[in-house]
Design a protein around this motif. Sequence first.
Motif, PDB file in Angstrom:
ATOM      1  N   ARG A  33      44.772  35.638  45.637  1.00  0.00           N
ATOM      2  CA  ARG A  33      43.470  35.497  45.088  1.00  0.00           C
ATOM      3  C   ARG A  33      43.583  35.644  43.303  1.00  0.00           C
ATOM      4  NH1 ARG A  33      42.272  38.609  49.219  1.00  0.00           N
ATOM      5  NH2 ARG A  33      42.045  40.575  48.140  1.00  0.00           N
ATOM      6  N   HIS A  34      44.364  36.565  42.969  1.00  0.00           N
ATOM      7  CA  HIS A  34      44.570  36.789  41.505  1.00  0.00           C
ATOM      8  C   HIS A  34      45.499  35.531  41.038  1.00  0.00           C
ATOM      9  CE1 HIS A  34      43.388  40.582  41.326  1.00  0.00           C
ATOM     10  NE2 HIS A  34      44.081  41.267  42.001  1.00  0.00           N
ATOM     11  N   ALA A  35      46.017  34.877  41.774  1.00  0.00           N
ATOM     12  CA  ALA A  35      46.827  33.478  41.196  1.00  0.00           C
ATOM     13  C   ALA A  35      45.796  32.505  40.962  1.00  0.00           C
ATOM     14  CB  ALA A  35      48.021  33.028  42.113  1.00  0.00           C
ATOM     15  N   ARG A  36      44.931  32.423  42.182  1.00  0.00           N
ATOM     16  CA  ARG A  36      43.701  31.364  41.925  1.00  0.00           C
ATOM     17  C   ARG A  36      43.021  31.680  40.923  1.00  0.00           C
ATOM     18  NH1 ARG A  36      44.452  32.193  47.717  1.00  0.00           N
ATOM     19  NH2 ARG A  36      42.363  33.486  47.647  1.00  0.00           N
ATOM     20  N   THR A  44      40.109  27.845  30.219  1.00  0.00           N
ATOM     21  CA  THR A  44      39.008  28.204  29.697  1.00  0.00           C
ATOM     22  C   THR A  44      39.385  28.920  28.329  1.00  0.00           C
ATOM     23  OG1 THR A  44      38.761  30.507  30.525  1.00  0.00           O
ATOM     24  CG2 THR A  44      37.850  28.702  31.774  1.00  0.00           C
ATOM     25  N   ASP A  45      38.259  29.358  27.498  1.00  0.00           N
ATOM     26  CA  ASP A  45      38.642  30.148  26.438  1.00  0.00           C
ATOM     27  C   ASP A  45      38.681  31.690  26.638  1.00  0.00           C
ATOM     28  OD1 ASP A  45      35.885  30.869  27.193  1.00  0.00           O
ATOM     29  OD2 ASP A  45      34.978  30.715  25.263  1.00  0.00           O
ATOM     30  N   ASP A  46      38.946  31.927  27.760  1.00  0.00           N
ATOM     31  CA  ASP A  46      39.326  33.198  28.127  1.00  0.00           C
ATOM     32  C   ASP A  46      40.679  33.428  28.910  1.00  0.00           C
ATOM     33  OD1 ASP A  46      39.394  36.113  28.630  1.00  0.00           O
ATOM     34  OD2 ASP A  46      37.479  36.188  30.154  1.00  0.00           O
ATOM     35  N   GLN A  47      41.686  33.008  28.022  1.00  0.00           N
ATOM     36  CA  GLN A  47      43.039  32.851  28.612  1.00  0.00           C
ATOM     37  C   GLN A  47      43.430  34.311  28.861  1.00  0.00           C
ATOM     38  OE1 GLN A  47      45.020  30.038  26.065  1.00  0.00           O
ATOM     39  NE2 GLN A  47      44.271  28.484  27.284  1.00  0.00           N
ATOM     40  N   ALA A  48      43.056  35.297  27.888  1.00  0.00           N
ATOM     41  CA  ALA A  48      43.396  36.619  28.224  1.00  0.00           C
ATOM     42  C   ALA A  48      43.410  37.174  29.673  1.00  0.00           C
ATOM     43  CB  ALA A  48      42.976  37.467  27.240  1.00  0.00           C
ATOM     44  N   MET A  49      41.931  36.815  30.255  1.00  0.00           N
ATOM     45  CA  MET A  49      41.700  37.060  31.540  1.00  0.00           C
ATOM     46  C   MET A  49      42.605  36.339  32.476  1.00  0.00           C
ATOM     47  SD  MET A  49      40.163  38.711  33.578  1.00  0.00           S
ATOM     48  CE  MET A  49      39.047  39.597  32.568  1.00  0.00           C
ATOM     49  N   ALA A  50      43.030  35.295  32.460  1.00  0.00           N
ATOM     50  CA  ALA A  50      43.814  34.261  33.005  1.00  0.00           C
ATOM     51  C   ALA A  50      45.297  35.083  33.037  1.00  0.00           C
ATOM     52  CB  ALA A  50      44.254  32.742  32.544  1.00  0.00           C
ATOM     53  N   PHE A  51      45.682  35.335  32.028  1.00  0.00           N
ATOM     54  CA  PHE A  51      47.061  36.114  31.839  1.00  0.00           C
ATOM     55  C   PHE A  51      46.933  37.236  32.663  1.00  0.00           C
ATOM     56  CE2 PHE A  51      49.774  39.461  30.185  1.00  0.00           C
ATOM     57  CZ  PHE A  51      51.031  38.954  30.403  1.00  0.00           C
ATOM     58  N   THR A  52      45.858  38.043  32.551  1.00  0.00           N
ATOM     59  CA  THR A  52      45.576  39.467  33.102  1.00  0.00           C
ATOM     60  C   THR A  52      45.820  39.186  34.640  1.00  0.00           C
ATOM     61  OG1 THR A  52      44.348  40.359  31.584  1.00  0.00           O
ATOM     62  CG2 THR A  52      44.280  41.472  33.603  1.00  0.00           C
ATOM     63  N   ALA A  53      44.929  37.966  35.226  1.00  0.00           N
ATOM     64  CA  ALA A  53      44.871  37.880  36.662  1.00  0.00           C
ATOM     65  C   ALA A  53      46.439  37.511  37.181  1.00  0.00           C
ATOM     66  CB  ALA A  53      43.865  36.871  37.111  1.00  0.00           C
ATOM     67  N   ALA A  54      47.228  36.692  36.399  1.00  0.00           N
ATOM     68  CA  ALA A  54      48.444  36.437  36.661  1.00  0.00           C
ATOM     69  C   ALA A  54      49.401  37.354  36.838  1.00  0.00           C
ATOM     70  CB  ALA A  54      48.858  35.120  35.847  1.00  0.00           C
TER      71      ALA A  54
END
Length: 98
Positions: A33-36, A44-54
């Motif tokens: 789920r985190h990977a998705r 998006t403009d929230d790539q920090a959240m993408a990194f955190t989820a990954a």
Amino acid sequence: MTDIVDQMLANRRLERVEMSREHALAVVDSSERHARTAELFADTDDQAMAFTAAYDGAREALVAVLATEGLRARPVSGAHRNSGIAATGFVKDRDLRD
């Protein structure tokens, strides 16, 4: 056990727990789920959240590996790092669902 895992157990960086395939699979589901989520946020403009989820997804995958071996990183400084170090001794190209 690998030498590094034995050392980490002796140094109290890891602890033995009951082996739990069910727990490991639940953690793998969460990891996926985190990977998705990371994929959704990547453009998006929230790539920090993408990194955190990954990052959380990868960390949980390592926790799942340890769970299948009856191990858990102790909640001490560097627990995420310790999970990764310990899991490398067990990771092979395998699927926990097999």
